[in-house]
Design an enzyme around this catalytic site. Structure first.
Site, PDB file in Angstrom:
ATOM      1  N   ASP A  44       0.834  -1.202   0.000  1.00  0.00           N
ATOM      2  CA  ASP A  44       0.000   0.000   0.000  1.00  0.00           C
ATOM      3  C   ASP A  44       0.871   1.256   0.000  1.00  0.00           C
ATOM      4  O   ASP A  44       0.604   2.214  -0.736  1.00  0.00           O
ATOM      5  CB  ASP A  44      -0.919  -0.015   1.220  1.00  0.00           C
ATOM      6  N   GLU A 116      -2.179  -5.475  -3.453  1.00  0.00           N
ATOM      7  CA  GLU A 116      -1.208  -4.659  -2.720  1.00  0.00           C
ATOM      8  C   GLU A 116      -0.124  -5.535  -2.102  1.00  0.00           C
ATOM      9  O   GLU A 116       1.056  -5.161  -2.087  1.00  0.00           O
ATOM     10  CB  GLU A 116      -1.907  -3.845  -1.641  1.00  0.00           C
TER      11      GLU A 116
END
EC number: 3.1.26.3
Length: 229
Positions: A44, A116
């Protein structure tokens, strides 16, 4: 290595040197043992940095708030889940039996988190340049469709898109007071979101305007916008 993982690597455009990193990135927390949450955290951060850097270079005249809004659109869960479905990522996820039975392999948040995690895994496997190259390649279509017109959205829309990009619950608005005569009222609204300990407040001559003011205050409190647009 299984044939199925080889197929996924071809779809991702990346071959892992350490297959265990790839497997871990595909392991949901419902599965016994180690899971992909730490890799998701790392991925992320990398995704947001790469997207921010690319937007900074692509839109040299854009203000900070505009760049933040464009990035939120790029990295929102809906976009990531769409990419993940394009890779058939759900077919490769390691899920607990309960999550599997409930269709977790189709769930937007699980798919976005796994993508992610794969970004984080690629970074650990080959470094920042490899991760950057994959992120930019995967998001090419989304980048090409962006214009600064996309930033001309009201605060409620911008707040909703930001929260969706973080797979968070949507904001809740409540009218807490109405003052004045019927022909000249002032509405007081509170906006509650899970990421903030305190509610954001707004006031205006209509409920709609008060909600927009409260949403703008929430964006400032989150650090997404600076209030000087």
């Amino acid at each position: 290595m299984s044939v199925s993982l080889s197929r996924l690597e071809r779809q991702l455009g990346y071959t892992f040197k350490d297959q265990e990193l790839m497997i871990l990135a595909l392991t949901h927390r419902s599965f016994a043992g180690r899971n992909n949450e730490r890799l998701e955290f790392l991925g992320d951060a990398i995704l947001n940095f790469v997207a921010g850097e690319a937007l900074f270079e692509r839109f040299p005249q854009a203000r900070e708030g505009q760049l933040s809004r464009l990035r939120a659109r790029l990295v929102k869960g809906e976009t990531l889940a769409l990419l993940a479905r394009g890779f058939d990522l759900g077919e490769y996820l390691r899920l607990g039996s309960g999550e599997l039975k409930s269709g977790g392999f189709r769930r937007e948040s699980i798919l976005a988190d796994a993508l992610e995690a794969l970004i984080g895994a690629i970074y650990l496997d080959a470094g920042m340049e490899a991760a950057r190259e994959r992120v930019l390649a995967w998001l090419t279509t989304e980048f090409d469709s962006l214009t600064l017109v996309d930033t001309n959205k009201d605060p409620k829309t911008r707040l909703q898109e930001f929260l969706q990009s973080r797979a968070c619950d949507l904001p809740r608005y409540e009218v807490v007071d109405i003052q004045g005569e019927p022909h000249c009222r002032t509405f007081f609204v509170e906006c509650e979101i899970n990421l903030l300990n305190e509610k954001s407040r707004g006031q205006g001559v209509s409920r709609r305007i008060a909600e927009q003011v409260a949403a703008a205050a929430a964006l400032i409190a989150l650090g997404v916008e600076n209030g000087h647009e």
